[in-house]
Write a protein that holds these residues in place. Sequence first.
Motif, PDB file in Angstrom:
ATOM      1  N   GLU A 116       0.667  -1.015   0.531  1.00 23.48           N
ATOM      2  CA  GLU A 116      -0.087  -0.084   0.236  1.00 23.48           C
ATOM      3  C   GLU A 116       0.675   1.412  -0.130  1.00 23.48           C
ATOM      4  O   GLU A 116       1.647   1.371   0.598  1.00 23.48           O
ATOM      5  N   LEU A 117       0.750   2.171  -0.859  1.00 24.82           N
ATOM      6  CA  LEU A 117       1.201   3.657  -0.491  1.00 24.82           C
ATOM      7  C   LEU A 117       0.386   4.338  -0.079  1.00 24.82           C
ATOM      8  O   LEU A 117      -1.053   4.520  -0.300  1.00 24.82           O
ATOM      9  N   ARG A 118       1.089   5.415   0.590  1.00 23.96           N
ATOM     10  CA  ARG A 118       0.499   6.361   1.349  1.00 23.96           C
ATOM     11  C   ARG A 118       0.276   7.812   0.955  1.00 23.96           C
ATOM     12  O   ARG A 118       1.503   8.144   0.398  1.00 23.96           O
ATOM     13  N   LEU A 119      -1.003   8.419   0.189  1.00 25.58           N
ATOM     14  CA  LEU A 119      -0.980   9.799  -0.512  1.00 25.58           C
ATOM     15  C   LEU A 119      -0.694  10.742   1.140  1.00 25.58           C
ATOM     16  O   LEU A 119      -1.420  10.869   2.092  1.00 25.58           O
TER      17      LEU A 119
ATOM     18  N   ALA B 244      -9.993  27.248  -1.250  1.00 27.11           N
ATOM     19  CA  ALA B 244     -10.267  26.529  -2.564  1.00 27.11           C
ATOM     20  C   ALA B 244      -8.836  25.746  -2.065  1.00 27.11           C
ATOM     21  O   ALA B 244      -8.148  24.601  -1.744  1.00 27.11           O
ATOM     22  N   GLY B 245      -7.611  26.182  -1.185  1.00 28.89           N
ATOM     23  CA  GLY B 245      -6.468  25.526  -0.781  1.00 28.89           C
ATOM     24  C   GLY B 245      -6.697  24.995   0.592  1.00 28.89           C
ATOM     25  O   GLY B 245      -6.473  23.462   0.418  1.00 28.89           O
ATOM     26  N   ALA B 246      -7.480  25.047   1.246  1.00 25.23           N
ATOM     27  CA  ALA B 246      -7.955  24.122   2.721  1.00 25.23           C
ATOM     28  C   ALA B 246      -8.667  22.925   1.877  1.00 25.23           C
ATOM     29  O   ALA B 246      -8.841  21.741   2.009  1.00 25.23           O
ATOM     30  N   LEU B 247      -9.833  23.095   0.837  1.00 23.12           N
ATOM     31  CA  LEU B 247     -10.470  22.191   0.450  1.00 23.12           C
ATOM     32  C   LEU B 247      -9.840  21.425  -0.235  1.00 23.12           C
ATOM     33  O   LEU B 247      -9.976  20.242   0.517  1.00 23.12           O
ATOM     34  N   ARG B 248      -8.818  22.013  -0.973  1.00 25.45           N
ATOM     35  CA  ARG B 248      -7.568  20.559  -1.701  1.00 25.45           C
ATOM     36  C   ARG B 248      -7.005  19.941  -0.435  1.00 25.45           C
ATOM     37  O   ARG B 248      -6.532  18.615  -0.785  1.00 25.45           O
ATOM     38  N   ASP B 249      -6.523  20.864   0.642  1.00 17.60           N
ATOM     39  CA  ASP B 249      -5.733  19.895   1.340  1.00 17.60           C
ATOM     40  C   ASP B 249      -7.169  18.661   2.491  1.00 17.60           C
ATOM     41  O   ASP B 249      -6.447  18.110   2.550  1.00 17.60           O
ATOM     42  N   THR B 250      -8.417  19.016   1.956  1.00 14.50           N
ATOM     43  CA  THR B 250      -9.183  18.342   3.237  1.00 14.50           C
ATOM     44  C   THR B 250      -9.270  17.532   2.019  1.00 14.50           C
ATOM     45  O   THR B 250      -9.481  15.944   3.030  1.00 14.50           O
ATOM     46  N   LEU B 251      -9.460  17.717   0.893  1.00 17.08           N
ATOM     47  CA  LEU B 251      -9.377  16.106  -0.383  1.00 17.08           C
ATOM     48  C   LEU B 251      -8.743  15.558  -0.083  1.00 17.08           C
ATOM     49  O   LEU B 251      -8.686  14.284  -0.414  1.00 17.08           O
ATOM     50  N   ARG B 252      -7.199  16.243   0.158  1.00 15.26           N
ATOM     51  CA  ARG B 252      -6.703  15.153  -0.128  1.00 15.26           C
ATOM     52  C   ARG B 252      -5.964  14.087   1.190  1.00 15.26           C
ATOM     53  O   ARG B 252      -5.656  13.208   1.031  1.00 15.26           O
ATOM     54  N   VAL B 253      -6.829  14.864   2.425  1.00 20.98           N
ATOM     55  CA  VAL B 253      -6.953  13.616   2.982  1.00 20.98           C
ATOM     56  C   VAL B 253      -7.656  12.951   3.307  1.00 20.98           C
ATOM     57  O   VAL B 253      -7.239  11.927   3.870  1.00 20.98           O
ATOM     58  N   ALA B 254      -8.820  13.281   2.853  1.00 19.19           N
ATOM     59  CA  ALA B 254      -9.863  12.260   2.784  1.00 19.19           C
ATOM     60  C   ALA B 254      -9.470  11.229   2.398  1.00 19.19           C
ATOM     61  O   ALA B 254      -9.566   9.571   2.003  1.00 19.19           O
TER      62      ALA B 254
ATOM     63  N   HIS C 137      -8.179   5.499   1.286  1.00 16.92           N
ATOM     64  CA  HIS C 137      -7.353   4.625   0.999  1.00 16.92           C
ATOM     65  C   HIS C 137      -6.355   3.293   1.608  1.00 16.92           C
ATOM     66  O   HIS C 137      -6.529   2.283   2.279  1.00 16.92           O
ATOM     67  N   ARG C 138      -7.039   4.053   3.283  1.00 18.31           N
ATOM     68  CA  ARG C 138      -6.530   2.977   4.409  1.00 18.31           C
ATOM     69  C   ARG C 138      -7.273   2.308   5.586  1.00 18.31           C
ATOM     70  O   ARG C 138      -7.025   1.416   6.369  1.00 18.31           O
ATOM     71  N   LEU C 139      -8.380   3.048   4.450  1.00 19.95           N
ATOM     72  CA  LEU C 139      -9.895   2.172   5.923  1.00 19.95           C
ATOM     73  C   LEU C 139      -9.418   0.113   5.068  1.00 19.95           C
ATOM     74  O   LEU C 139      -9.200   0.353   4.037  1.00 19.95           O
TER      75      LEU C 139
ATOM     76  N   ASN D 273      -6.302  -3.311   5.736  1.00 19.72           N
ATOM     77  CA  ASN D 273      -5.543  -2.494   5.083  1.00 19.72           C
ATOM     78  C   ASN D 273      -6.078  -2.871   3.432  1.00 19.72           C
ATOM     79  O   ASN D 273      -5.712  -3.680   3.130  1.00 19.72           O
ATOM     80  N   PRO D 274      -6.644  -1.530   2.460  1.00 18.83           N
ATOM     81  CA  PRO D 274      -6.915  -2.055   1.562  1.00 18.83           C
ATOM     82  C   PRO D 274      -5.311  -2.061   0.606  1.00 18.83           C
ATOM     83  O   PRO D 274      -4.265  -1.859   0.774  1.00 18.83           O
ATOM     84  N   ARG D 275      -4.482  -2.633  -0.551  1.00 18.20           N
ATOM     85  CA  ARG D 275      -4.042  -3.070  -1.640  1.00 18.20           C
ATOM     86  C   ARG D 275      -4.044  -2.363  -2.853  1.00 18.20           C
ATOM     87  O   ARG D 275      -4.422  -3.233  -3.113  1.00 18.20           O
ATOM     88  N   LEU D 276      -3.048  -1.131  -2.630  1.00 17.05           N
ATOM     89  CA  LEU D 276      -3.518  -0.831  -4.378  1.00 17.05           C
ATOM     90  C   LEU D 276      -1.785  -0.504  -4.767  1.00 17.05           C
ATOM     91  O   LEU D 276      -0.794  -0.066  -4.020  1.00 17.05           O
ATOM     92  N   PRO D 277      -1.770  -1.187  -6.147  1.00 19.77           N
ATOM     93  CA  PRO D 277      -0.417  -0.592  -6.610  1.00 19.77           C
ATOM     94  C   PRO D 277       0.098   0.815  -7.116  1.00 19.77           C
ATOM     95  O   PRO D 277      -1.309   1.205  -7.494  1.00 19.77           O
TER      96      PRO D 277
END
Length: 115
Positions: free
Chosen positions: A6-9, A75-85, A90-92, A106-110
């Motif tokens: 798994e890769l973490r964004l 807009a910047g805060a929304l971008r950051d929040t979406l990246r966190v989400a 992906h880690r759920l 955890n899900p495994r994504l290439p």
Amino acid sequence: MTPHNELRLLPWSGPDGKPCFLSTDDNGGTLSRLADTTEAAQLDVGQELLEHAMEVVTDAESEPAELRLLVRDLAGALRDTLRVAVSRGHRLPTPDSAARGDGDANPRLPAATFG
């Protein structure tokens, strides 16, 4: 231990604006902790900005320049929040792996999944 695929964004972009990813088996490692702290700070800033936005938009005397700055910051805060989400999503654990009782749900994504 199951091999880690798994890769973490991460909550920041690289110098060219592309997403950054972390591959590690240690969720408590230095870079993982830095990412956790950065995510928390980004969400806190978003919360504070939302509270400020509510004040600005209800003030009839707000200037257009102040509103433009607010929109840019939101807009910047929304971008950051979406990246966190996305990163946290992906880690759920997936419903299938949780139902099977897998030790590591955890899900495994290439890496190719992320472009």
